[in-house]
Motif scaffolding. Structure first.
Motif, PDB file in Angstrom:
ATOM      1  N   LYS A  33      81.206  28.210 116.492  1.00  0.00           N
ATOM      2  CA  LYS A  33      81.868  29.087 117.454  1.00  0.00           C
ATOM      3  C   LYS A  33      82.740  28.272 118.406  1.00  0.00           C
ATOM      4  O   LYS A  33      83.875  28.650 118.715  1.00  0.00           O
ATOM      5  CB  LYS A  33      80.819  29.874 118.236  1.00  0.00           C
ATOM      6  CG  LYS A  33      81.381  30.944 119.171  1.00  0.00           C
ATOM      7  CD  LYS A  33      80.246  31.699 119.843  1.00  0.00           C
ATOM      8  CE  LYS A  33      80.749  32.844 120.719  1.00  0.00           C
ATOM      9  NZ  LYS A  33      79.615  33.554 121.388  1.00  0.00           N
ATOM     10  N   ALA A  34      82.229  27.139 118.871  1.00  0.00           N
ATOM     11  CA  ALA A  34      83.001  26.285 119.769  1.00  0.00           C
ATOM     12  C   ALA A  34      84.269  25.780 119.092  1.00  0.00           C
ATOM     13  O   ALA A  34      85.344  25.740 119.711  1.00  0.00           O
ATOM     14  CB  ALA A  34      82.140  25.102 120.237  1.00  0.00           C
ATOM     15  N   PHE A  35      84.163  25.415 117.834  1.00  0.00           N
ATOM     16  CA  PHE A  35      85.323  24.912 117.088  1.00  0.00           C
ATOM     17  C   PHE A  35      86.180  26.041 116.510  1.00  0.00           C
ATOM     18  O   PHE A  35      87.173  25.780 115.833  1.00  0.00           O
ATOM     19  CB  PHE A  35      84.861  23.976 115.974  1.00  0.00           C
ATOM     20  CG  PHE A  35      84.540  22.591 116.431  1.00  0.00           C
ATOM     21  CD1 PHE A  35      85.495  21.587 116.390  1.00  0.00           C
ATOM     22  CD2 PHE A  35      83.286  22.281 116.934  1.00  0.00           C
ATOM     23  CE1 PHE A  35      85.210  20.315 116.816  1.00  0.00           C
ATOM     24  CE2 PHE A  35      82.979  21.001 117.374  1.00  0.00           C
ATOM     25  CZ  PHE A  35      83.947  20.006 117.324  1.00  0.00           C
ATOM     26  N   HIS A  36      85.780  27.292 116.754  1.00  0.00           N
ATOM     27  CA  HIS A  36      86.526  28.460 116.293  1.00  0.00           C
ATOM     28  C   HIS A  36      86.746  28.394 114.782  1.00  0.00           C
ATOM     29  O   HIS A  36      87.845  28.661 114.267  1.00  0.00           O
ATOM     30  CB  HIS A  36      87.875  28.549 117.015  1.00  0.00           C
ATOM     31  CG  HIS A  36      88.373  29.951 117.197  1.00  0.00           C
ATOM     32  ND1 HIS A  36      87.749  30.871 118.021  1.00  0.00           N
ATOM     33  CD2 HIS A  36      89.430  30.606 116.647  1.00  0.00           C
ATOM     34  CE1 HIS A  36      88.403  32.016 117.979  1.00  0.00           C
ATOM     35  NE2 HIS A  36      89.433  31.885 117.141  1.00  0.00           N
ATOM     36  N   ALA A  37      85.669  28.034 114.063  1.00  0.00           N
ATOM     37  CA  ALA A  37      85.791  27.803 112.620  1.00  0.00           C
ATOM     38  C   ALA A  37      85.589  29.074 111.804  1.00  0.00           C
ATOM     39  O   ALA A  37      86.314  29.311 110.828  1.00  0.00           O
ATOM     40  CB  ALA A  37      84.789  26.746 112.176  1.00  0.00           C
ATOM     41  N   CYS A  38      84.608  29.887 112.167  1.00  0.00           N
ATOM     42  CA  CYS A  38      84.319  31.109 111.413  1.00  0.00           C
ATOM     43  C   CYS A  38      83.373  31.981 112.217  1.00  0.00           C
ATOM     44  O   CYS A  38      82.796  31.549 113.227  1.00  0.00           O
ATOM     45  CB  CYS A  38      83.715  30.791 110.043  1.00  0.00           C
ATOM     46  SG  CYS A  38      82.124  29.943 110.112  1.00  0.00           S
ATOM     47  N   TYR A  67      77.657  37.280 115.656  1.00  0.00           N
ATOM     48  CA  TYR A  67      78.939  37.591 116.280  1.00  0.00           C
ATOM     49  C   TYR A  67      80.093  37.604 115.275  1.00  0.00           C
ATOM     50  O   TYR A  67      80.094  36.892 114.274  1.00  0.00           O
ATOM     51  CB  TYR A  67      79.249  36.585 117.390  1.00  0.00           C
ATOM     52  CG  TYR A  67      79.352  35.139 116.929  1.00  0.00           C
ATOM     53  CD1 TYR A  67      80.510  34.660 116.312  1.00  0.00           C
ATOM     54  CD2 TYR A  67      78.301  34.246 117.126  1.00  0.00           C
ATOM     55  CE1 TYR A  67      80.614  33.344 115.878  1.00  0.00           C
ATOM     56  CE2 TYR A  67      78.396  32.928 116.698  1.00  0.00           C
ATOM     57  CZ  TYR A  67      79.552  32.484 116.081  1.00  0.00           C
ATOM     58  OH  TYR A  67      79.646  31.185 115.652  1.00  0.00           O
ATOM     59  N   GLY A  68      81.091  38.446 115.579  1.00  0.00           N
ATOM     60  CA  GLY A  68      82.360  38.404 114.876  1.00  0.00           C
ATOM     61  C   GLY A  68      83.347  37.566 115.674  1.00  0.00           C
ATOM     62  O   GLY A  68      83.090  37.185 116.816  1.00  0.00           O
ATOM     63  N   MET A  69      84.502  37.266 115.073  1.00  0.00           N
ATOM     64  CA  MET A  69      85.529  36.461 115.743  1.00  0.00           C
ATOM     65  C   MET A  69      86.874  37.181 115.674  1.00  0.00           C
ATOM     66  O   MET A  69      87.148  37.935 114.719  1.00  0.00           O
ATOM     67  CB  MET A  69      85.652  35.084 115.088  1.00  0.00           C
ATOM     68  CG  MET A  69      84.423  34.198 115.227  1.00  0.00           C
ATOM     69  SD  MET A  69      84.216  33.473 116.863  1.00  0.00           S
ATOM     70  CE  MET A  69      85.315  32.074 116.722  1.00  0.00           C
ATOM     71  N   GLU A  70      87.699  36.934 116.670  1.00  0.00           N
ATOM     72  CA  GLU A  70      89.063  37.476 116.708  1.00  0.00           C
ATOM     73  C   GLU A  70      89.078  38.995 116.541  1.00  0.00           C
ATOM     74  O   GLU A  70      89.936  39.551 115.851  1.00  0.00           O
ATOM     75  CB  GLU A  70      89.936  36.825 115.627  1.00  0.00           C
ATOM     76  CG  GLU A  70      90.195  35.350 115.853  1.00  0.00           C
ATOM     77  CD  GLU A  70      91.054  35.093 117.075  1.00  0.00           C
ATOM     78  OE1 GLU A  70      92.033  35.841 117.298  1.00  0.00           O
ATOM     79  OE2 GLU A  70      90.721  34.159 117.830  1.00  0.00           O
ATOM     80  N   GLY A  71      88.118  39.671 117.164  1.00  0.00           N
ATOM     81  CA  GLY A  71      88.064  41.129 117.106  1.00  0.00           C
ATOM     82  C   GLY A  71      87.268  41.692 115.949  1.00  0.00           C
ATOM     83  O   GLY A  71      87.120  42.919 115.831  1.00  0.00           O
TER      84      GLY A  71
END
Length: 595
Positions: free
Chosen positions: A371-376, A493-497
């Motif tokens: 999550k910190a690295f915004h990987a997936c 959690y999901g990412m980017e909406g």
């Protein structure tokens, strides 16, 4: 705070790229051959069929050199175990010695994971030139419940045999008496705990681990004979330096893409304990400082994770984010410093319970790092640990031999910026198989009613998260059944909406019984089975005919859902439905239909 030494060894000239690739594959082939030997000679379901083991090759300083693609949580932490034994025994090791350990504070992960370490001596100098090691999850090593993964444990002594260091083989002689003492006599001294319930399987699998290590010794010595010790050790250092350089370049690229040198993330266990991470990257040299300050304090239960597990999760994430084919080794950690606050659940006291930290908290650490690295997006974040069995101490305190079964259950994997998540897979730090239906029903008193995908449990988004699974097991005789799981109150959690994945759920389908006074209602009418939500962590004595229904979490999605593509083929699991049902229940129903 842990700072790892540079992977570079003595001053070597630049490596020959062909030899670098050759040695990387030769070293990896040693670990692969060890793994094949272990699988073929083990007898337990857990190692032979579920493949819950790892084998690896280590440098004379204890650093990981190469491994085959086994269990990530084992591979990062085994180096800690090798180094601990090196420092403990120093010059006391001799050819033919084999060490055994499982203590979380001696580089172990949790107690069922027993590590067997063999030093490799040079035939001429009689100096240690490598170590071979194997780690296997043993289905029962004692403790308060069959399976040695008690969801209710509050200290390490309730989880089974605790071994800091034991020479299981001394100059070629196997010490069975010592093994019995450590595995049966010592654990049974703790109130409420039993010794190992099935020493036969454990002893046989440990001998298989010893044999696998010996296979590795033979193969690494053959490589030394082919190329010479100096060349072999030179390329051992080159391979680690190559991994170090790859991670440094990755971190520099992260800064360019993120536009910042500071990354932060936090996620929570089901009990509300936070795992917080702040990453500060030095874009000049490609190093990073990972600070877990803000993480919750040690917990009373068993979700505490030893520091070796934290490093395993970190090295796994670094290797996973590298878009190149290199062996996972100690070089991946060289550019990193990791700060873990003392007294936190990531650096617990020596007697803290830890059996869940290795399999559950480690997953949350991975979630936080990615999550910190915004990987997936988040994967299921759980391993859904199911154990059942019989035996242990009776009401008079006598140790009754028995057995234990353990399995982890798949779920969904998280979506990323260009891919959909995968359904029904083991994710991240676990890489095991699940027990086959046919083997499970043949060897244990169970019947599988259902095992398939949990449709719709993955989050919806531009790229959807993978679905979890449903596993419905009936017990044909009374057994103690335990479940240790997470993501039952906090969604992946999901990412980017993208939407989060669905929560998991564990249900006890209880048959009515006269002794439980729920056989009939007030009018004498037979009652239907009760469906009881047992939560994420529970142990229950289930009667004959009772079932446990486990619905594992889905995974998070990436990006806002596209309403025009909700029914795209990637979310269609019709190919899975084409598989015919298997197992005794399906066979019986088919026979009845044919009649």
């Amino acid at each position: 705070m842990t700072t790892l030494p540079s992977a570079g060894g003595p001053d070597f000239e630049g490596p020959d790229p062909i030899l670098l690739t050759l040695f990387a594959n030769r070293f990896m082939s040693v670990a692969e051959a060890m793994g094949r030997s272990l699988q073929q000679t083990a007898i337990s379901t857990n190692i032979k069929e579920r493949l819950d083991f790892s084998c690896a090759l280590f440098a004379p300083d204890g650093d990981l050199v190469a491994n085959a693609p086994f269990i990530p949580i084992h591979l990062g932490s085994m180096s800690f175990a090798v180094k601990y034994q090196m420092n403990l025994h120093k010059k006391d090791l001799k050819p033919g010695d084999v060490l055994m350990t499982n203590s979380p504070h001696a580089g172990g992960s949790h107690l069922p994971d027993i590590t067997v370490i063999s030093p490799v001596f040079d035939d001429e100098s009689n100096e240690i030139i490598f170590f071979t090691a194997s780690r296997g999850h043993h289905a029962d090593i004692g403790g308060i419940l069959p399976g040695s993964m008690p969801p209710t444990s509050t200290n390490i002594f309730e989880e089974g045999a605790h071994i800091v260091s034991f020479k299981i083989v001394r100059e070629g002689m196997f010490d069975r008496e010592g093994l019995v003492k450590y595995m049966i006599e010592d654990p049974a001294q703790y109130p409420g705990s039993s010794g190992c319930r099935n020493i036969r399987d454990v002893e046989s699998d440990l001998k298989a681990q010893i044999a696998a290590n010996h296979k590795g010794i033979q193969l690494i010595k053959a490589i030394v004979d082919d190329y010479g010790l100096s060349t072999v050790q030179e390329y051992m250092y080159h391979i680690r330096a190559n991994a170090e350089l790859a991670v440094r370049n990755l971190l520099k690229d992260v800064v360019k893409r993120a536009g910042t040198t500071v990354l932060e993330a936090v996620d929570y266990l089901d009990d509300g304990s936070p795992i917080q991470l702040k990453v500060v990257i030095n874009e000049t040299d490609g190093s990073a400082h990972l600070d877990f300050t803000g993480t919750g304090c040690e917990v009373r239960g068993n979700l505490n994770a030893p520091i070796s597990v934290v490093h395993s999760a970190v090295i796994y994430c670094m290797r996973s984010m590298l878009d190149m084919d290199i062996p996972l080794n100690a070089g991946c950690l060289v550019p990193l410093t990791v700060k873990i606050p003392e007294g936190s659940l990531l650096s617990p006291s020596p007697t803290a319970a830890v059996c869940g930290g290795n399999v559950l908290t480690s997953q949350r650490i991975v979630d936080v790092v990615l999550k910190a690295f915004h990987a997936c997006a988040a994967s299921q974040g759980c391993t859904n640990n199911l154990t059942f069995g019989a035996g242990g101490k009776d009401k008079d305190g006598k140790n009754i031999s028995g057995w234990g079964y353990y399995e982890t259950i798949a779920g969904g994997s998280g979506a990323g910026p260009s891919w959909h998540g995968t359904s029904g897979v083991h994710t991240h730090i676990t890489n095991t198989r699940i027990g086959d239906v046919e083997i499970l029903e043949r060897r244990y008193p169970v019947m599988i009613h259902r095992f398939g995908l949990r449709e719709g449990s993955g989050g919806k988004g531009k790229f959807s998260g993978g679905d979890g699974v449903v596993r419905d097991i009936e017990f044909t005789e009374p057994l103690q059944v335990s479940i240790l799981s997470e993501r039952r109150t906090r969604q992946p959690y999901g990412m980017e909406g993208g939407e989060p994945g669905a929560l998991g759920r564990n249900t006890w389908v209880k048959q009515p019984r006269k002794e439980d006074k729920d056989l009939q209602d007030e009018d004498g009418k037979a009652l239907s089975p009760r469906h009881i939500n047992i939560g994420g962590k529970a142990t229950i004595f289930m009667g004959k005919g009772d079932r446990i229904l486990i619905e594992t979490p889905g995974a998070g999605a990436w990006g806002l859902p596209d309403v025009d593509k909700e029914n795209e083929p990637s979310a269609d699991h019709s190919h899975v439905k084409a598989w015919a049902p298997r197992g005794s229940i399906a066979e019986r129903e088919a026979a009845q239909a044919g009649f």
